[in-house]
Enzyme design. Structure first.
Site, mmCIF file in Angstrom:
data_model
loop_
_atom_site.group_PDB
_atom_site.id
_atom_site.type_symbol
_atom_site.label_atom_id
_atom_site.label_comp_id
_atom_site.label_asym_id
_atom_site.label_seq_id
_atom_site.Cartn_x
_atom_site.Cartn_y
_atom_site.Cartn_z
ATOM 1 N N ARG A 139 49.458 48.721 42.291
ATOM 2 C CA ARG A 139 48.016 48.873 42.060
ATOM 3 C C ARG A 139 47.726 49.834 40.907
ATOM 4 N NH1 ARG A 139 45.680 49.402 48.254
ATOM 5 N NH2 ARG A 139 47.012 47.778 49.137
ATOM 6 N N GLU A 152 41.333 39.079 45.283
ATOM 7 C CA GLU A 152 40.329 40.055 45.688
ATOM 8 C C GLU A 152 40.117 41.111 44.603
ATOM 9 O OE1 GLU A 152 41.097 43.077 48.590
ATOM 10 O OE2 GLU A 152 39.355 42.582 49.800
#
Lengths: 483, 149, 483, 149
Positions: free
Chosen positions: A100, A171
């Site tokens: 991430r 997402e």
């Protein structure tokens, strides 16, 4: 590079792509035309937007877990278990925290340490390190659509690899995956990065491949008033639509009060369609997703089942299109596969039992819906004004000015002046409005709701109410009453 | 042993961005009279140590909610010793490891790594405040704004 | 002996008592005056009626498990565990099936076999065999009120022993513990036996001891329309009040449709007070109890948690005074103590989270409430007419005529002509009215509701719908749709 | 082996009064073409055997939902043998024992006791009907009102 809300020029996009794909060796494995062909041979049952469309038509609420581990074969086993034993309607691939932050070298170390330790030392699946072919192994191992779930401010390479890898839903967004997930990343940059992701999805759509996009609704997941998360979701929908995204699932995290939560879900799709249509993005498929309780969980598994099931009841009565499921291990960290399936099974039992019931539109529900509409429009309209007609510019300026302000966000670029607290019925209200552009009517509504709680508890509204509310659920309560 | 001040360095280690406990603890510790130096989320070991040296802090409070705490915290005590603050209090709390594990074994592992106190998820600020007062030699006194400040 | 609804003459009662107490050796251990003194030294926290009164004032929904095993020390351990680990607000002592049939010799064998086997070979605690002192050991071992739960048509000796033993609540009634629990027992006899039990409770009340009485609400526990169980509960309340009972908790078993269940709970106390006042029994404390799903349970424990939690949500939103809790082992028979505590913990978590919320009185809720009122009054008024003004006589004649008719009851004295089935929203309606005294308006309401389901399922309403509904919950559904 | 008729004795054994499964099975078995002699709830072993002899039944279907099934069913096969119907089919189903026990061990115990088929809670009527047809030698035929009736 100046940020504007305008569809990225294709040539400029191709140039940027070369850089993105070269940022880690696995990027070379992406062949967009081949990926489009790959998607076209996927059965409809594996395509998120198509299955969501069917569910929306038939009034089904689908259930989806969160899951991701470091090792490919274990990740596949985990997803298969959640599908076969848990009955998951959709599967996730949750990405680890190093990926991430684009720290692929540390993710590589994490994979190696996991292999050595014989258990996952990462909190998710490092999809970039694995590359396109491994992603396709995941997609091919299961029978339902798989979504990428993460929390990545710069997800360009992750999107390239996972979408080429056959995932049909992605997402995140430039705001919802920055403000709650990053400390320093400027909004200008993350929104720009997500324009790339959305442009990529738009390219797939232009070539006949449906990819669903899901802005992350719950934000910080704790005491987020519906109008704040609605405003962010709708801005991200507008930004995505401009880049050619056609299928959007907008999210909202359970606050805990039935009427507020049902009102939030019912207004979310309605407001999104209103703004999308008003700004020229018609024909988009809008669905909704409800996140079961994102705050602290009780340690006791039986109590956790109570929290999970209450989320499932709310999802069912709201008739939301999808619910993201928690597990009875929630308080203890990452769950076992059995616990993950257990959360799904409890949820699906409730969804099935309630599939023929809904909450009628009463005056209480109408009032909640009307307040959410007014607040959301106030934030959105002021954002557009600050942006002089440009949603991207407006979003950056709105966060700077505190016109949008997310409670408990780690980002330096979030003003952090608002304070939410529960009212006497457990609905989330504003204790401090910060710089939100709310009129006297909205302010009076919230102040009276908080004052009512203060009177009931015989104390002045203060930050202590907020602390009490946050710890309350671990002690089994929604409203944190004075100890 | 009595400490010379009640300054605390507070932060969330590694690539972790969970800010809620951090903000709550910041508020509660400040309200309890401690001087809180909050370096926020995504803090490196070096940022914790530098902040502790700069502010002459008595304790470092490390939060970790995302499951990588064990990797992120490894070697912190050694680095403190190298930096000349080897006797600083080290606390850790949150979801420190991946997966559901027995808390006693997690606590033991972190104590072996040189942490003085280890907290499971959901620990109330009061507990941390009580332990800090005890470890900083303030006993049960609530007079945290007295001469020790 | 002719049955009339008239307070038993005290001398006649004393004479009958001698026979009852001589029917098994432990009966000699009952000394009523000493028992009254024993009750008077119990703290208020152990007296059911007092704790219920407090909860009613403060709007609390209490949780109570079911539990009973053959061996005394194990029974005490079990109750303590449910209190300490499960957080039970009230404790039960569930009586074994032999005792329920007054087969004390077989219960004795069961105790002996249990001792030999090292595990309970009975499905409850054989209180009569153990006698007064053992009952007091149970009461003294815990900190909350303890209720006797059973299913005994002739519970005279059981009441004598357990009430002298310090229990402060006694479940059952001459109809609710006969029709669903017995095959041959005539109603005249069981009602007469329960007049004795109520007279005994009345005697305690006259001497300053509060004993709560709880007619068994769910009856056969499967697809019982609210008006049927309401009519039985109210008749039993009237019969009990005549004998001097002052504290009554009326029960209802979850049907599964939120609006119908909330309407049932809200009308139950209201209708009971209406009839009690109308027939001269004022000043009674009326509370309500909601039984979580009494039908078939899913085998999977996670799914069972979903069913349990849905019951807890309904209980909370109905603001009922007490909820009887199921366990995740429900489908497998008698639960372990851990499973029993787990059901309690999940339930209490939901009750706590929802304690500040309720369901507003909407037009949908009002319609359900109004239909339940009309149906219940129709049954009650016809019963009174058949009894020529006497509720006891009326009850016997009403069952004979099918004016009251309980679905799936084992009793020969129940007509068994009505057929219940779910409507399209899962509410329980009448597929066949049998001989119920319903007017055209009520009939049209139910027929349309069932017809609506038939249209939706594209089949004629039939007994197959009933079978499908009964098996549905085991497959996770409320409404049994065509396979 | 082929049976001479398809009459079944159906009942709930012991002090058990659970009537729902009994009523559902009665309806479903009748609808499937069997001749059902339903002796209802609270039936003794003798009542089952007497009804089977009187009606020349091919099978006895024992239900037990209250956990005492093991005690109640013990010796039923021996009594059948004594009564001269030793080769009658014996089925048992429901919550047969107290407490949560592994179904395989429950099934094994009941088979040792002489039962031909044992069913866990929640068994659909279709399953029983299919087994009856097989055990009564009807195969998969649905023609249950044919010459065998």
């Amino acid at each position: 590079m100046e940020l504007v809300n305008k569809k990225l020029d294709l040539e400029q996009f191709w140039a940027e792509r070369q850089e993105v794909l070269q940022s880690w060796p696995t990027g070379r494995g992406v062949d967009l035309e081949e990926a489009i062909a790959y998607h076209k041979q996927l059965p409809a049952s594996k395509v998120m937007a198509k299955k969501l469309a069917q569910g929306k038509r038939e009034g089904i609420t689908f259930a989806q877990p969160r899951a991701g581990v470091a090792l490919l074969h274990e990740h596949i086993e985990l997803l298969r278990y959640l599908q076969d034993e848990g009955g998951a309607d959709f599967l996730p691939t949750t990405i680890d925290s190093y990926t991430r932050q684009n720290r692929y070298k540390e993710a590589e170390t994490g994979i190696e340490e996991s292999r050595a330790a014989g258990r996952s030392m990462l909190n998710g699946f490092p999809a970039v390190n694995y590359g396109v072919d491994a992603c396709r192994k995941v997609v091919e191992a299961v029978n339902v659509p798989v979504q990428v779930r993460h929390g990545t401010p710069d997800a360009r390479l992750l999107a390239e690899i996972t979408l080429a890898g056959g995932f049909t839903d992605f997402e995140g967004g430039g705001i919802s995956y920055n403000i709650p997930y990053s400390k320093d990343m400027p909004l200008e940059k993350s929104i720009r990065y997500w324009q790339y992701v959305d442009r990529l999805v738009g390219y797939y759509e232009e070539n006949g491949v449906s990819i669903n996009r899901e802005p992350f609704g719950p934000l910080t997941g704790t005491l987020v008033p519906p109008s704040i998360s609605h405003a962010v979701a709708i801005i991200e929908a507008l930004l995505a639509a401009e880049q050619g995204v056609m299928n959007l699932t907008l999210g909202y995290g359970q606050c805990g009060n039935l009427y507020q939560d049902v009102a939030a879900i019912r207004t979310l799709a309605e407001l999104a369609e209103e703004y999308l249509n008003r700004f020229g993005y018609s024909g988009r498929q809008i669905t909704t997703v409800f996140h079961q309780w994102m705050g602290g969980f009780p340690q006791d598994e039986s109590k956790a089942f109570g929290v999970i099931s209450w989320g499932a009841v709310t999802a069912a009565l709201a008739r939301v299109n999808k619910v993201i499921v928690k597990t009875p291990h929630e308080a203890m960290g990452i769950p076992t596969r059995e616990a993950n399936a257990a959360g799904l099974k409890a949820t699906k039992q409730v969804l099935n039992m309630l599939k023929d019931q809904s909450l009628p539109l009463t005056s209480e529900l109408q009032l909640e819906m009307e307040m959410i509409r007014k607040e959301t429009r106030a934030i959105l309209d002021k954002t557009l004004e600050l942006g002089e007609g440009d949603w991207a510019v407006g979003a950056v300026r709105a966060f700077k000015a505190g016109v949008i302000d997310v409670p408990f966000a780690p980002s330096r670029h979030n003003l952090g002046k608002i304070l939410p607290a529960r009212d006497n019925q457990g609905a989330v209200r504003f204790l401090d409005f910060g710089q939100l552009p709310f009129d006297a009517e909205i302010r009076a509504f919230h102040q009276e709701k908080i004052a009512e709680r203060g009177r009931k508890e015989n104390r002045q509204p203060s930050f202590q109410m907020v602390i009490d509310d946050i710890y309350a659920i671990g002690k089994g309560m929604l409203v944190g009453r004075p100890r | 042993m009595a400490r010379k001040n009640n300054t605390l360095v507070l932060g969330v280690i590694g690539a972790d961005v969970h800010a809620i406990g951090n903000k709550i603890l910041d508020h509660a510790l400040t309200a309890a009279g401690f001087k809180v130096v909050n370096i926020g989320v995504m803090a490196t070991q070096e940022e914790f140590i530098n902040a502790a040296i700069e502010t002459d802090a008595a304790a470092i409070l490390v939060g970790s909610l995302y499951g990588h705490g064990e990797l992120d915290c490894r070697g912190l005590r050694d680095k403190c010793i190298e930096a000349g603050i080897g006797d600083i209090l080290l606390y850790a709390g949150g979801n420190l490891v991946v997966g559901k594990q027995d808390f006693a074994s997690v606590e033991a592992r972190f104590k072996t790594m040189g942490f003085n106190r280890v907290y499971p998820p959901g620990t109330l600020p009061e507990v941390v405040i009580r332990d800090l007062r005890q470890d900083l030699g303030e006993g049960e006194s609530n007079d945290s704004e007295g001469p020790l400040g």
